[in-house]
Enzyme design. Structure first.
Site, mmCIF file in Angstrom:
data_model
loop_
_atom_site.group_PDB
_atom_site.id
_atom_site.type_symbol
_atom_site.label_atom_id
_atom_site.label_comp_id
_atom_site.label_asym_id
_atom_site.label_seq_id
_atom_site.Cartn_x
_atom_site.Cartn_y
_atom_site.Cartn_z
ATOM 1 N N ASP A 10 16.025 4.244 -0.370
ATOM 2 C CA ASP A 10 15.383 3.525 0.728
ATOM 3 C C ASP A 10 15.720 4.250 2.026
ATOM 4 O O ASP A 10 16.874 4.271 2.455
ATOM 5 C CB ASP A 10 15.893 2.081 0.768
ATOM 6 C CG ASP A 10 15.121 1.199 1.736
ATOM 7 O OD1 ASP A 10 14.263 1.726 2.469
ATOM 8 O OD2 ASP A 10 15.390 -0.020 1.767
ATOM 9 N N ASP A 104 8.483 4.757 2.164
ATOM 10 C CA ASP A 104 9.889 5.085 2.411
ATOM 11 C C ASP A 104 10.819 4.625 1.294
ATOM 12 O O ASP A 104 12.030 4.518 1.501
ATOM 13 C CB ASP A 104 10.356 4.504 3.747
ATOM 14 C CG ASP A 104 10.218 2.981 3.811
ATOM 15 O OD1 ASP A 104 9.628 2.399 2.883
ATOM 16 O OD2 ASP A 104 10.701 2.385 4.796
ATOM 17 N N GLU A 105 10.280 4.381 0.107
ATOM 18 C CA GLU A 105 11.102 3.932 -1.015
ATOM 19 C C GLU A 105 10.635 4.575 -2.316
ATOM 20 O O GLU A 105 9.441 4.804 -2.517
ATOM 21 C CB GLU A 105 11.022 2.415 -1.189
ATOM 22 C CG GLU A 105 11.585 1.584 -0.067
ATOM 23 C CD GLU A 105 11.435 0.100 -0.362
ATOM 24 O OE1 GLU A 105 12.231 -0.426 -1.165
ATOM 25 O OE2 GLU A 105 10.515 -0.514 0.205
#
Length: 408
Positions: A10, A104-105
């Site tokens: 993350d 973003d993960e």
């Protein structure tokens, strides 16, 4: 089933951190990334701003009340998607089993990589070091036996954290953990579970399964397993992902509108964005859905199913217009969305009839120009003065495939 080792990565305050890295003058200061429209909200905030209580989704004036020195920066979506693609490509150096969860993960199944790299913690440290060195960014990583717990672990230490949840510690960690901390339990589900007297994961795992299934259907069994920390869902790389069920776009308008001409122009733009993405990935749909949100945030959808599959923008547009004309708008419109469903994949053959074939060839030529020179370089006359670009990165965005959307 042998125990798996899953990583969840993350990126920390991704958009804001990218802006701080790009402009050194922003480092160490409270920064909020916003949209570019007049009625924008906070898309994300740096950890310095979060310390004042600034949160994603806040209106700017609310954020400034909490943090008078807040620096607002318009988002640069092209920069964020470019960096995300490169980070996701880097992750494939450690395993082919990489599932992009959002911009973003990502989840990584490194079970088969442990012998090569030595340990899960070593892989995590290598990833963190490479991201910091290459991009100047930090990430938090969770390591656990499954995706549910790996995501939970990555949330435990931020920013720049590394947390490992071992199988023997699962019950103790979940016993007093609020149910809202588990990915997949949203506000509505939390409210319903609370009414049943369930507030922690430990209580959820002990609650009678038959009552959960009576209230939630088949999801009740899944909720019970989540309370026990059980998740058998595999990490699914892009090439193994199931076919998508819909292709759509929506936009929140810069101001509430009532004029039919303005609404039609926006519907045409949305239909072109949907059609072009569907054509690019050889997808066609039979059902068109129109979504409308009023000024008071009340939202509804209408849909119609045609006899033939289509990915032609004007067909999608005409269907959306018919749906629009089937209702009397009670209030000014805040949001519009267009989506095609009931999909057929791998549809590349030309239409049988001459006129339809001409239209398909003309559309293909327009797509080629726009692919080379940018979205809406060639477009409908009524859209010439309209703004370009998708504007907002959807949570469903992916670096490739039909869920990939070019953004401004």
């Amino acid at each position: 089933m042998p125990q798996r080792t899953i990583l969840h990565i993350d990126m920390n305050a991704f958009f804001a951190s990218v802006e701080q890295q790009t402009d050194p003058a922003l480092r160490g200061k409270p920064v909020a990334v916003t949209g570019k429209s007049a009625r924008t909200i906070i898309l994300t905030a740096s950890y310095e701003a979060r310390g004042y209580g600034v949160k994603t989704g806040m209106r700017i004036f609310e954020a400034r009340q909490k943090c008078p020195d807040l620096i607002c920066v318009p988002g640069n979506n092209r920069r964020y998607t470019s960096i995300s693609r490169r980070i996701m490509a880097m992750l494939h150096d450690y395993t082919p089993l990489v599932e992009v969860f959002s911009i973003d993960e990502a989840f990584l199944d490194i079970t088969g990589s442990l012998r090569l790299f030595g340990s899960a913690s070593r892989i995590a440290h290598l990833i963190k070091a490479r991201i910091r060195h290459r991009f100047g960014l930090t990430c938090s990583i969770g390591i656990a036996p499954n995706k549910l717990l790996a995501k939970l672990a990555s949330e435990m230490k931020k920013p720049d954290g590394l947390t490992v949840i071992h199988q023997e510690r699962v019950a103790a960690i979940l016993e007093n953990l609020p149910i809202r901390e588990l990915c997949g339990i949203g506000r509505q589900t939390e409210r319903t579970l609370t009414l049943l007297g369930i507030r922690t994961c430990g209580e959820l795992g002990r609650f009678p399964v038959h009552i959960l299934t009576r209230r939630f259907g088949v999801v009740g069994e899944k909720l019970h397993r989540m309370g026990l920390g059980i998740d058998d869902a595999p990490v699914v790389p892009a090439e193994a992902a199931p076919d998508v069920k819909s292709v759509g776009h929506s936009t929140t308008l810069e101001r509430d509108i009532t004029e039919r001409g303005e609404i039609l122009a926006i519907l045409l733009r949305l239909a072109e964005m949907v059609g072009r993405r569907a054509r690019k990935h050889a997808v066609a749909g039979k059902t068109v859905t129109l979504t409308i949100r009023y000024a008071d945030f009340s939202t509804f959808s209408l849909q119609a199913t045609a006899g033939n599959y289509t990915n032609q923008s004007d067909d999608i547009y005409q269907a959306a217009v018919l749906l629009l004309d089937s209702v009397d708008l009670r209030q000014p419109v805040r949001l519009l969305g267009v989506r095609i469903t009931n999909l057929r994949h791998h549809t590349e053959q030309l239409p049988l009839f001459v006129e339809e074939r001409k239209k398909a060839l003309a559309t293909a030529a327009m797509d080629m120009v726009n692919d080379r020179f940018g979205d809406f370089t060639v477009t409908y006359g009524s859209l010439i003065d309209e703004k370009k670009g998708a504007g907002v990165i959807s949570p469903a965005w992916r670096p490739e495939g039909v869920r990939h959307v070019e953004v401004s």
